[in-house]
Design a protein around this motif. Structure first.
Motif, PDB file in Angstrom:
ATOM      1  N   GLY A 222       0.800  -1.226   0.000  1.00  0.00           N
ATOM      2  CA  GLY A 222       0.000   0.000   0.000  1.00  0.00           C
ATOM      3  C   GLY A 222       0.826   1.265   0.000  1.00  0.00           C
ATOM      4  O   GLY A 222       0.349   2.316   0.440  1.00  0.00           O
ATOM      5  N   LEU A 223       2.060   1.190  -0.487  1.00  0.00           N
ATOM      6  CA  LEU A 223       2.903   2.382  -0.557  1.00  0.00           C
ATOM      7  C   LEU A 223       2.447   3.265  -1.719  1.00  0.00           C
ATOM      8  O   LEU A 223       2.212   2.777  -2.828  1.00  0.00           O
ATOM      9  CB  LEU A 223       4.368   1.980  -0.737  1.00  0.00           C
ATOM     10  N   VAL A 224       2.323   4.558  -1.455  1.00  0.00           N
ATOM     11  CA  VAL A 224       1.857   5.518  -2.452  1.00  0.00           C
ATOM     12  C   VAL A 224       3.060   6.270  -3.000  1.00  0.00           C
ATOM     13  O   VAL A 224       3.879   6.797  -2.235  1.00  0.00           O
ATOM     14  CB  VAL A 224       0.833   6.491  -1.839  1.00  0.00           C
ATOM     15  N   ALA A 225       3.168   6.312  -4.321  1.00  0.00           N
ATOM     16  CA  ALA A 225       4.327   6.958  -4.934  1.00  0.00           C
ATOM     17  C   ALA A 225       4.405   8.436  -4.573  1.00  0.00           C
ATOM     18  O   ALA A 225       5.500   8.994  -4.415  1.00  0.00           O
ATOM     19  CB  ALA A 225       4.276   6.780  -6.450  1.00  0.00           C
ATOM     20  N   ALA A 226       3.250   9.084  -4.422  1.00  0.00           N
ATOM     21  CA  ALA A 226       3.256  10.514  -4.099  1.00  0.00           C
ATOM     22  C   ALA A 226       3.802  10.787  -2.706  1.00  0.00           C
ATOM     23  O   ALA A 226       4.256  11.900  -2.424  1.00  0.00           O
ATOM     24  CB  ALA A 226       1.841  11.080  -4.223  1.00  0.00           C
ATOM     25  N   ASP A 227       3.758   9.793  -1.809  1.00  0.00           N
ATOM     26  CA  ASP A 227       4.267   9.971  -0.447  1.00  0.00           C
ATOM     27  C   ASP A 227       5.726   9.559  -0.316  1.00  0.00           C
ATOM     28  O   ASP A 227       6.300   9.663   0.769  1.00  0.00           O
ATOM     29  CB  ASP A 227       3.425   9.159   0.545  1.00  0.00           C
ATOM     30  N   GLY A 228       6.328   9.036  -1.376  1.00  0.00           N
ATOM     31  CA  GLY A 228       7.702   8.559  -1.314  1.00  0.00           C
ATOM     32  C   GLY A 228       8.712   9.645  -1.645  1.00  0.00           C
ATOM     33  O   GLY A 228       8.350  10.778  -1.994  1.00  0.00           O
ATOM     34  N   PRO A 229       9.980   9.290  -1.522  1.00  0.00           N
ATOM     35  CA  PRO A 229      10.456   7.972  -1.080  1.00  0.00           C
ATOM     36  C   PRO A 229      10.292   7.787   0.427  1.00  0.00           C
ATOM     37  O   PRO A 229      10.384   8.736   1.194  1.00  0.00           O
ATOM     38  CB  PRO A 229      11.928   7.985  -1.475  1.00  0.00           C
ATOM     39  N   TYR A 230      10.038   6.532   0.826  1.00  0.00           N
ATOM     40  CA  TYR A 230       9.883   6.195   2.231  1.00  0.00           C
ATOM     41  C   TYR A 230      11.251   5.886   2.844  1.00  0.00           C
ATOM     42  O   TYR A 230      12.204   5.527   2.137  1.00  0.00           O
ATOM     43  CB  TYR A 230       8.972   4.980   2.395  1.00  0.00           C
ATOM     44  N   THR A 231      11.313   6.016   4.154  1.00  0.00           N
ATOM     45  CA  THR A 231      12.530   5.680   4.897  1.00  0.00           C
ATOM     46  C   THR A 231      12.185   4.653   5.962  1.00  0.00           C
ATOM     47  O   THR A 231      11.235   4.855   6.731  1.00  0.00           O
ATOM     48  CB  THR A 231      13.142   6.923   5.558  1.00  0.00           C
ATOM     49  N   LEU A 232      12.944   3.562   6.002  1.00  0.00           N
ATOM     50  CA  LEU A 232      12.736   2.512   6.995  1.00  0.00           C
ATOM     51  C   LEU A 232      13.959   2.447   7.898  1.00  0.00           C
ATOM     52  O   LEU A 232      15.097   2.372   7.411  1.00  0.00           O
ATOM     53  CB  LEU A 232      12.493   1.163   6.319  1.00  0.00           C
ATOM     54  N   THR A 233      13.736   2.506   9.197  1.00  0.00           N
ATOM     55  CA  THR A 233      14.824   2.430  10.171  1.00  0.00           C
ATOM     56  C   THR A 233      14.547   1.305  11.151  1.00  0.00           C
ATOM     57  O   THR A 233      13.386   1.009  11.467  1.00  0.00           O
ATOM     58  CB  THR A 233      14.980   3.753  10.941  1.00  0.00           C
ATOM     59  N   VAL A 234      15.615   0.694  11.630  1.00  0.00           N
ATOM     60  CA  VAL A 234      15.537  -0.354  12.645  1.00  0.00           C
ATOM     61  C   VAL A 234      16.322   0.129  13.854  1.00  0.00           C
ATOM     62  O   VAL A 234      17.531   0.393  13.757  1.00  0.00           O
ATOM     63  CB  VAL A 234      16.099  -1.687  12.124  1.00  0.00           C
ATOM     64  N   THR A 235      15.639   0.280  14.988  1.00  0.00           N
ATOM     65  CA  THR A 235      16.253   0.799  16.209  1.00  0.00           C
ATOM     66  C   THR A 235      16.379  -0.323  17.223  1.00  0.00           C
ATOM     67  O   THR A 235      15.394  -1.027  17.500  1.00  0.00           O
ATOM     68  CB  THR A 235      15.415   1.941  16.802  1.00  0.00           C
ATOM     69  N   GLY A 236      17.579  -0.478  17.787  1.00  0.00           N
ATOM     70  CA  GLY A 236      17.808  -1.518  18.772  1.00  0.00           C
ATOM     71  C   GLY A 236      17.529  -1.046  20.180  1.00  0.00           C
ATOM     72  O   GLY A 236      17.005   0.058  20.414  1.00  0.00           O
ATOM     73  N   ALA A 237      17.900  -1.880  21.137  1.00  0.00           N
ATOM     74  CA  ALA A 237      17.644  -1.563  22.541  1.00  0.00           C
ATOM     75  C   ALA A 237      18.450  -0.361  22.999  1.00  0.00           C
ATOM     76  O   ALA A 237      18.037   0.379  23.891  1.00  0.00           O
ATOM     77  CB  ALA A 237      17.961  -2.779  23.411  1.00  0.00           C
ATOM     78  N   ALA A 238      19.603  -0.132  22.406  1.00  0.00           N
ATOM     79  CA  ALA A 238      20.441   0.995  22.814  1.00  0.00           C
ATOM     80  C   ALA A 238      19.959   2.318  22.243  1.00  0.00           C
ATOM     81  O   ALA A 238      20.523   3.368  22.544  1.00  0.00           O
ATOM     82  CB  ALA A 238      21.883   0.750  22.387  1.00  0.00           C
ATOM     83  N   GLY A 239      18.933   2.302  21.404  1.00  0.00           N
ATOM     84  CA  GLY A 239      18.413   3.528  20.831  1.00  0.00           C
ATOM     85  C   GLY A 239      19.059   3.932  19.537  1.00  0.00           C
ATOM     86  O   GLY A 239      18.729   4.975  18.970  1.00  0.00           O
ATOM     87  N   THR A 240      19.984   3.155  19.041  1.00  0.00           N
ATOM     88  CA  THR A 240      20.635   3.476  17.777  1.00  0.00           C
ATOM     89  C   THR A 240      19.853   2.865  16.622  1.00  0.00           C
ATOM     90  O   THR A 240      19.017   1.982  16.810  1.00  0.00           O
ATOM     91  CB  THR A 240      22.067   2.944  17.768  1.00  0.00           C
ATOM     92  N   ALA A 241      20.131   3.343  15.421  1.00  0.00           N
ATOM     93  CA  ALA A 241      19.469   2.829  14.219  1.00  0.00           C
ATOM     94  C   ALA A 241      20.531   2.232  13.305  1.00  0.00           C
ATOM     95  O   ALA A 241      21.041   2.904  12.400  1.00  0.00           O
ATOM     96  CB  ALA A 241      18.694   3.937  13.518  1.00  0.00           C
ATOM     97  N   PRO A 242      20.909   0.975  13.536  1.00  0.00           N
ATOM     98  CA  PRO A 242      21.979   0.392  12.724  1.00  0.00           C
ATOM     99  C   PRO A 242      21.574   0.140  11.277  1.00  0.00           C
ATOM    100  O   PRO A 242      22.439   0.005  10.409  1.00  0.00           O
ATOM    101  CB  PRO A 242      22.280  -0.918  13.448  1.00  0.00           C
ATOM    102  N   ILE A 243      20.266   0.065  11.017  1.00  0.00           N
ATOM    103  CA  ILE A 243      19.803  -0.216   9.654  1.00  0.00           C
ATOM    104  C   ILE A 243      18.912   0.934   9.203  1.00  0.00           C
ATOM    105  O   ILE A 243      18.019   1.381   9.936  1.00  0.00           O
ATOM    106  CB  ILE A 243      19.042  -1.547   9.590  1.00  0.00           C
ATOM    107  N   ARG A 244      19.173   1.401   8.000  1.00  0.00           N
ATOM    108  CA  ARG A 244      18.379   2.485   7.418  1.00  0.00           C
ATOM    109  C   ARG A 244      18.237   2.214   5.927  1.00  0.00           C
ATOM    110  O   ARG A 244      19.231   2.018   5.228  1.00  0.00           O
ATOM    111  CB  ARG A 244      19.056   3.840   7.664  1.00  0.00           C
ATOM    112  N   ARG A 245      17.010   2.189   5.443  1.00  0.00           N
ATOM    113  CA  ARG A 245      16.741   1.896   4.043  1.00  0.00           C
ATOM    114  C   ARG A 245      15.888   3.010   3.440  1.00  0.00           C
ATOM    115  O   ARG A 245      14.964   3.515   4.082  1.00  0.00           O
ATOM    116  CB  ARG A 245      15.995   0.567   3.890  1.00  0.00           C
ATOM    117  N   ILE A 246      16.196   3.369   2.213  1.00  0.00           N
ATOM    118  CA  ILE A 246      15.373   4.292   1.431  1.00  0.00           C
ATOM    119  C   ILE A 246      14.540   3.444   0.471  1.00  0.00           C
ATOM    120  O   ILE A 246      15.099   2.691  -0.340  1.00  0.00           O
ATOM    121  CB  ILE A 246      16.225   5.313   0.658  1.00  0.00           C
TER     122      ILE A 246
END
Length: 289
Positions: A222-246
């Motif tokens: 259900g991703l809408v092209a008009a709202d992109g590009p989207y950003t996906l982040t993965v945050t661990g227990a320490a509060g950091t975001a080791p993974i980031r995807r566009i």
């Protein structure tokens, strides 16, 4: 309805609207109840039934009934204007209709209520010295002319048509309100059905490898092209975001990828739309025990 009643209702309407829009929760609830069940109906009663004497029971029944009708008609008008049905639109619709009905009473006042019949003059006692003069003053000279019969059919037909229109008008108004409400419900359901829903999901985690990591299959739909590009982040227990995807949505509005995540940590996956600082979708993935 007197001028004082009109001023009191106008002031109450303005105060109720102000309480709904800018007041604390108790005032907002009280103002909303007044605008929903009392004030519009009271104003419309005075505007539609000007010059008629109503009992307390009639006014008590008409006020909430006409107020509920105002909610239906106001909702239809807001929908026709393509405005969102929120606190502002409902307040403006109900308060505006109430103030408009009060303005009608000021600009077009109803007919004056007839006063009590004048008392007849006391009869002059017989034998009084003024009896002759008074009798002469009360004498009416009439000329008797032959009576001509006019056909009252046209007047009777006109009165019958007017009476029929008055009897059918409430039914027509009820049908119009029901038809408008049905059309609004159908249009809203169709628009809701066609709304694209964005979903973020994850498959069950795979086994933890020797390095302490696991592979998780992530997917978004259900991703809408008009709202992109989207950003996906993965945050661990320490509060950091080791993974980031566009993520750039494709034609089908779907995305999927296998992510390598720590096996012994609970991680949070956030999906952001372009330009947003708050997560649009959030998913929590627990640690593997």
């Amino acid at each position: 309805m007197t001028a004082l009643h009109v001023r009191v209702l106008a002031a109450a309407t303005v105060l109720a609207a102000a309480g709904v829009l800018a007041g604390p929760a108790p005032l907002a609830v009280a103002g909303g109840l007044l605008l929903g069940f009392v004030l519009p109906g009271a104003a419309l009663t005075g505007a539609l039934l000007r010059g008629r004497t109503l009992t307390a029971v009639e006014r008590t029944l008409l006020a909430p009934a006409l107020s509920l009708a105002t909610l239906v008609v106001g909702g239809l008008l807001v929908h026709l204007c393509r405005l969102p049905l929120n606190r502002w639109s409902w307040t403006v619709a109900t308060g505006g209709i109430a103030l408009l009905a009060l303005a009608v009473q000021v600009v077009l006042p109803g007919p004056a209520v007839a006063g009590p019949p004048a008392e007849e003059a006391a009869p002059v006692p017989a034998g009084s010295w003024e009896a002759a003069a008074v009798a002469e003053g009360r004498t009416v000279v009439m000329t008797v002319a032959p009576h001509t019969f006019e056909e009252p059919a046209d007047a009777d037909d006109k009165a019958r048509r007017i009476r029929l229109v008055k009897q059918l008008l409430p039914l027509v108004l009820v049908l119009a309100v029901l038809g408008g409400a049905s059309w609004l419900s159908f249009g809203t359901s169709r628009e809701t059905y066609e709304t694209t829903v964005t979903a973020l999901s994850a498959a069950p985690s795979g086994p933890v490898d020797a390095a302490g990591d696991r592979v998780v299959a992530m997917a978004a739909s259900g991703l809408v092209a008009a709202d992109g590009p989207y950003t996906l982040t993965v945050t661990g227990a320490a509060g950091t975001a080791p993974i980031r995807r566009i993520i750039t949505p494709g034609r089908d509005g779907a995305w999927s990828e296998n992510l390598t995540l720590p096996g012994d940590e609970r991680v949070t996956v956030n999906l952001y739309r372009a330009g947003d600082t708050a997560a649009y979708r959030t998913l929590a993935i627990s640690a593997v025990e």
